[in-house]
Write a protein that holds these residues in place. Structure first.
Motif, PDB file in Angstrom:
ATOM      1  N   ILE A  29       0.866  -1.184   0.000  1.00  0.00           N
ATOM      2  CA  ILE A  29       0.000   0.000   0.000  1.00  0.00           C
ATOM      3  C   ILE A  29       0.905   1.238   0.000  1.00  0.00           C
ATOM      4  O   ILE A  29       1.857   1.300   0.780  1.00  0.00           O
ATOM      5  N   ALA A  30       0.630   2.167  -0.911  1.00  0.00           N
ATOM      6  CA  ALA A  30       1.406   3.408  -1.053  1.00  0.00           C
ATOM      7  C   ALA A  30       2.852   3.176  -1.494  1.00  0.00           C
ATOM      8  O   ALA A  30       3.739   3.963  -1.169  1.00  0.00           O
ATOM      9  N   SER A  31       3.075   2.105  -2.249  1.00  0.00           N
ATOM     10  CA  SER A  31       4.438   1.845  -2.741  1.00  0.00           C
ATOM     11  C   SER A  31       4.743   2.666  -3.996  1.00  0.00           C
ATOM     12  O   SER A  31       5.879   2.666  -4.471  1.00  0.00           O
ATOM     13  N   GLY A  32       3.756   3.335  -4.547  1.00  0.00           N
ATOM     14  CA  GLY A  32       4.002   4.184  -5.717  1.00  0.00           C
ATOM     15  C   GLY A  32       3.505   3.592  -7.027  1.00  0.00           C
ATOM     16  O   GLY A  32       3.967   3.965  -8.107  1.00  0.00           O
ATOM     17  N   LYS A  33       2.535   2.706  -6.944  1.00  0.00           N
ATOM     18  CA  LYS A  33       2.013   2.072  -8.161  1.00  0.00           C
ATOM     19  C   LYS A  33       1.383   3.111  -9.092  1.00  0.00           C
ATOM     20  O   LYS A  33       1.541   3.053 -10.305  1.00  0.00           O
ATOM     21  N   THR A  34       0.681   4.068  -8.495  1.00  0.00           N
ATOM     22  CA  THR A  34      -0.016   5.074  -9.304  1.00  0.00           C
ATOM     23  C   THR A  34       0.973   5.913 -10.116  1.00  0.00           C
ATOM     24  O   THR A  34       0.733   6.194 -11.298  1.00  0.00           O
ATOM     25  N   THR A  35       2.101   6.291  -9.497  1.00  0.00           N
ATOM     26  CA  THR A  35       3.123   7.068 -10.223  1.00  0.00           C
ATOM     27  C   THR A  35       3.642   6.263 -11.409  1.00  0.00           C
ATOM     28  O   THR A  35       3.820   6.801 -12.510  1.00  0.00           O
ATOM     29  N   THR A  50      -6.298   1.212 -13.878  1.00  0.00           N
ATOM     30  CA  THR A  50      -5.984   1.469 -12.467  1.00  0.00           C
ATOM     31  C   THR A  50      -6.901   0.622 -11.582  1.00  0.00           C
ATOM     32  O   THR A  50      -7.950   0.151 -12.021  1.00  0.00           O
ATOM     33  N   GLU A  51      -6.468   0.479 -10.337  1.00  0.00           N
ATOM     34  CA  GLU A  51      -7.222  -0.345  -9.395  1.00  0.00           C
ATOM     35  C   GLU A  51      -8.600   0.289  -9.159  1.00  0.00           C
ATOM     36  O   GLU A  51      -8.698   1.491  -8.961  1.00  0.00           O
ATOM     37  N   PRO A  52      -9.661  -0.530  -9.143  1.00  0.00           N
ATOM     38  CA  PRO A  52     -11.007   0.062  -9.010  1.00  0.00           C
ATOM     39  C   PRO A  52     -11.348   0.470  -7.576  1.00  0.00           C
ATOM     40  O   PRO A  52     -12.432   0.207  -7.079  1.00  0.00           O
ATOM     41  N   MET A  68     -14.158  -2.253   6.098  1.00  0.00           N
ATOM     42  CA  MET A  68     -13.154  -3.292   6.348  1.00  0.00           C
ATOM     43  C   MET A  68     -12.099  -2.798   7.333  1.00  0.00           C
ATOM     44  O   MET A  68     -11.731  -3.519   8.265  1.00  0.00           O
ATOM     45  N   TYR A  69     -11.623  -1.556   7.162  1.00  0.00           N
ATOM     46  CA  TYR A  69     -10.597  -1.067   8.086  1.00  0.00           C
ATOM     47  C   TYR A  69     -11.160  -0.889   9.501  1.00  0.00           C
ATOM     48  O   TYR A  69     -10.447  -1.087  10.475  1.00  0.00           O
ATOM     49  N   GLN A  70     -12.450  -0.547   9.606  1.00  0.00           N
ATOM     50  CA  GLN A  70     -13.041  -0.383  10.943  1.00  0.00           C
ATOM     51  C   GLN A  70     -13.219  -1.722  11.647  1.00  0.00           C
ATOM     52  O   GLN A  70     -13.042  -1.837  12.850  1.00  0.00           O
ATOM     53  N   LEU A  79     -15.454  -7.271   1.583  1.00  0.00           N
ATOM     54  CA  LEU A  79     -14.587  -6.471   0.705  1.00  0.00           C
ATOM     55  C   LEU A  79     -13.832  -7.371  -0.269  1.00  0.00           C
ATOM     56  O   LEU A  79     -13.791  -7.102  -1.473  1.00  0.00           O
ATOM     57  N   GLN A  80     -13.240  -8.449   0.234  1.00  0.00           N
ATOM     58  CA  GLN A  80     -12.412  -9.278  -0.645  1.00  0.00           C
ATOM     59  C   GLN A  80     -13.240 -10.016  -1.705  1.00  0.00           C
ATOM     60  O   GLN A  80     -12.755 -10.251  -2.815  1.00  0.00           O
ATOM     61  N   THR A  81     -14.472 -10.365  -1.376  1.00  0.00           N
ATOM     62  CA  THR A  81     -15.360 -10.964  -2.388  1.00  0.00           C
ATOM     63  C   THR A  81     -15.614  -9.953  -3.505  1.00  0.00           C
ATOM     64  O   THR A  81     -15.562 -10.276  -4.694  1.00  0.00           O
ATOM     65  N   GLU A 103      -2.977  -2.212 -12.356  1.00  0.00           N
ATOM     66  CA  GLU A 103      -2.574  -1.982 -10.977  1.00  0.00           C
ATOM     67  C   GLU A 103      -3.044  -3.181 -10.159  1.00  0.00           C
ATOM     68  O   GLU A 103      -4.233  -3.443 -10.065  1.00  0.00           O
ATOM     69  N   ARG A 104      -2.105  -3.890  -9.611  1.00  0.00           N
ATOM     70  CA  ARG A 104      -2.386  -5.121  -8.883  1.00  0.00           C
ATOM     71  C   ARG A 104      -3.147  -6.120  -9.763  1.00  0.00           C
ATOM     72  O   ARG A 104      -3.307  -5.937 -10.960  1.00  0.00           O
ATOM     73  N   SER A 105      -3.646  -7.191  -9.138  1.00  0.00           N
ATOM     74  CA  SER A 105      -4.249  -8.285  -9.908  1.00  0.00           C
ATOM     75  C   SER A 105      -5.131  -9.119  -8.992  1.00  0.00           C
ATOM     76  O   SER A 105      -5.088  -8.972  -7.765  1.00  0.00           O
ATOM     77  N   ASN A 165       1.243  10.983   4.559  1.00  0.00           N
ATOM     78  CA  ASN A 165       1.208  12.227   3.788  1.00  0.00           C
ATOM     79  C   ASN A 165      -0.011  12.329   2.882  1.00  0.00           C
ATOM     80  O   ASN A 165      -0.519  13.410   2.631  1.00  0.00           O
ATOM     81  N   ARG A 166      -0.479  11.188   2.370  1.00  0.00           N
ATOM     82  CA  ARG A 166      -1.587  11.308   1.403  1.00  0.00           C
ATOM     83  C   ARG A 166      -2.958  11.375   2.085  1.00  0.00           C
ATOM     84  O   ARG A 166      -3.933  11.803   1.470  1.00  0.00           O
ATOM     85  N   CYS A 167      -3.054  10.919   3.333  1.00  0.00           N
ATOM     86  CA  CYS A 167      -4.271  11.122   4.129  1.00  0.00           C
ATOM     87  C   CYS A 167      -5.562  10.617   3.490  1.00  0.00           C
ATOM     88  O   CYS A 167      -6.547  11.356   3.421  1.00  0.00           O
ATOM     89  N   ARG A 168      -5.582   9.397   2.992  1.00  0.00           N
ATOM     90  CA  ARG A 168      -6.863   8.814   2.547  1.00  0.00           C
ATOM     91  C   ARG A 168      -7.602   8.435   3.824  1.00  0.00           C
ATOM     92  O   ARG A 168      -7.071   7.681   4.642  1.00  0.00           O
ATOM     93  N   LYS A 169      -8.834   8.943   4.001  1.00  0.00           N
ATOM     94  CA  LYS A 169      -9.433   8.888   5.344  1.00  0.00           C
ATOM     95  C   LYS A 169      -9.605   7.464   5.884  1.00  0.00           C
ATOM     96  O   LYS A 169      -9.359   7.206   7.059  1.00  0.00           O
ATOM     97  N   GLU A 170      -9.953   6.512   5.038  1.00  0.00           N
ATOM     98  CA  GLU A 170     -10.142   5.124   5.502  1.00  0.00           C
ATOM     99  C   GLU A 170      -8.845   4.544   6.041  1.00  0.00           C
ATOM    100  O   GLU A 170      -8.843   3.640   6.876  1.00  0.00           O
ATOM    101  N   GLU A 171      -7.696   5.068   5.521  1.00  0.00           N
ATOM    102  CA  GLU A 171      -6.406   4.438   5.822  1.00  0.00           C
ATOM    103  C   GLU A 171      -5.719   5.010   7.054  1.00  0.00           C
ATOM    104  O   GLU A 171      -4.643   4.544   7.427  1.00  0.00           O
ATOM    105  N   LYS A 172      -6.357   6.012   7.689  1.00  0.00           N
ATOM    106  CA  LYS A 172      -5.745   6.640   8.887  1.00  0.00           C
ATOM    107  C   LYS A 172      -5.449   5.609   9.963  1.00  0.00           C
ATOM    108  O   LYS A 172      -4.532   5.752  10.755  1.00  0.00           O
TER     109      LYS A 172
END
Ligand code: DCP
Length: 230
Positions: A29-35, A50-52, A68-70, A79-81, A103-105, A165-172
């Motif tokens: 996660i956040a390894s830079g795939k999008t860049t 890109t990843e959906p 899922m994070y909560q 989520l995984q299904t 992005e991923r598979s 740094n990117r602050c995606r709210k679910e990932e806090k």
């Protein structure tokens, strides 16, 4: 129980047997795939998927990623299904260009994220078995083949910094231990290759550097990435 089969009989064949190429960008996660995907989307005419993740954050108004994070024990299977379905959709979509970059598979969804939920005791064995049976059916009966995996290898510390740094709210809520667990699974899968059969050759790119340096690395590895040996 693990579910690692890849049916070589199914390949992206078009027209008179012209082979199409599928490249997956993998990493923590956040390894830079999008860049990486942005670089290839801007500088080549290949098809980039890109990843959906937007879909996972809004399933008819439900934010499955946030749920899922909560509460991973309750919502991990849900989520995984759904991720397995959205990844299947991406892999099987007709290709509009001879080269597709994803992005991923569906493979990392299963071998990294589902595996992690199960191993960490947050997915009951029966949920894991059902997802595994689905995965095995899919790999046997549909074409989810991959020609090259580009593994953006980072330290979990780098990902942690980028995540903050990117602050995606679910990932806090994501702790360093979670990134370490995902990192260890990626290393087992793609470097040590002890987790299960890897679906394609792997190109490892060290990805702890800043964005400018990473773009230089993509330039250097461009040919190797875009024309993997079949
Ligand atoms: N995720 C998950 N299960 C999966 C795939 C992803 O729980 N099978 C989660 C992890 C992240 C979110 O979905 O919280 C988005 O995943 P990525 O790390 O793939 O996407 P990024 O945008 O973080 O990639 P990058 O920063 O490398 O560009």
């Amino acid at each position: 129980v693990g579910g690692c089969s890849q049916d070589a009989a199914y390949k992206h064949l078009v027209g008179e047997g012209e082979k199409k190429t599928v490249i997956c960008i993998e990493g923590n996660i956040a390894s830079g795939k999008t860049t990486c995907l942005d670089y290839f989307a801007k500088t080549t005419s290949i098809e980039v998927l890109t990843e959906p993740v937007l879909k996972w954050r809004n399933v008819h108004g439900h934010n499955l990623l946030g749920l899922m994070y909560q509460d991973p024990s309750r919502w991990g299977i849900t989520l995984q299904t759904y991720i397995q379905l959205t990844m299947l959709d991406q892999h099987t979509r007709p290709m509009i260009s001879p080269v597709r970059m994803m992005e991923r598979s569906i493979h990392s969804a299963k071998h990294i994220f589902v595996e992690n939920l199960y191993r960490s005791g947050r997915m009951p064995e029966v949920d894991y078995i059902v997802l595994t049976e689905w995965f095995e059916w899919i790999t046997k009966n549909t074409d989810v083949s991959v020609d090259l995996i580009v593994y953006l290898q980072t330290s979990p510390e780098t990902c942690y910094e980028r995540l903050k740094n990117r602050c995606r709210k679910e990932e806090k809520i994501i702790a360093m231990e979670y990134l370490e667990a995902i990192h260890q699974l990626y290393e087992e899968w793609l470097i040590k290759q002890t987790l299960c059969k890897v679906p394609s050759p792997v190109l490892v790119i060290q990805a702890d550097n800043d964005m400018q340096k990473m773009i230089e690395k993509y330039e250097e590895n461009r040919d190797q990435i875009l024309t993997p040996s079949k």
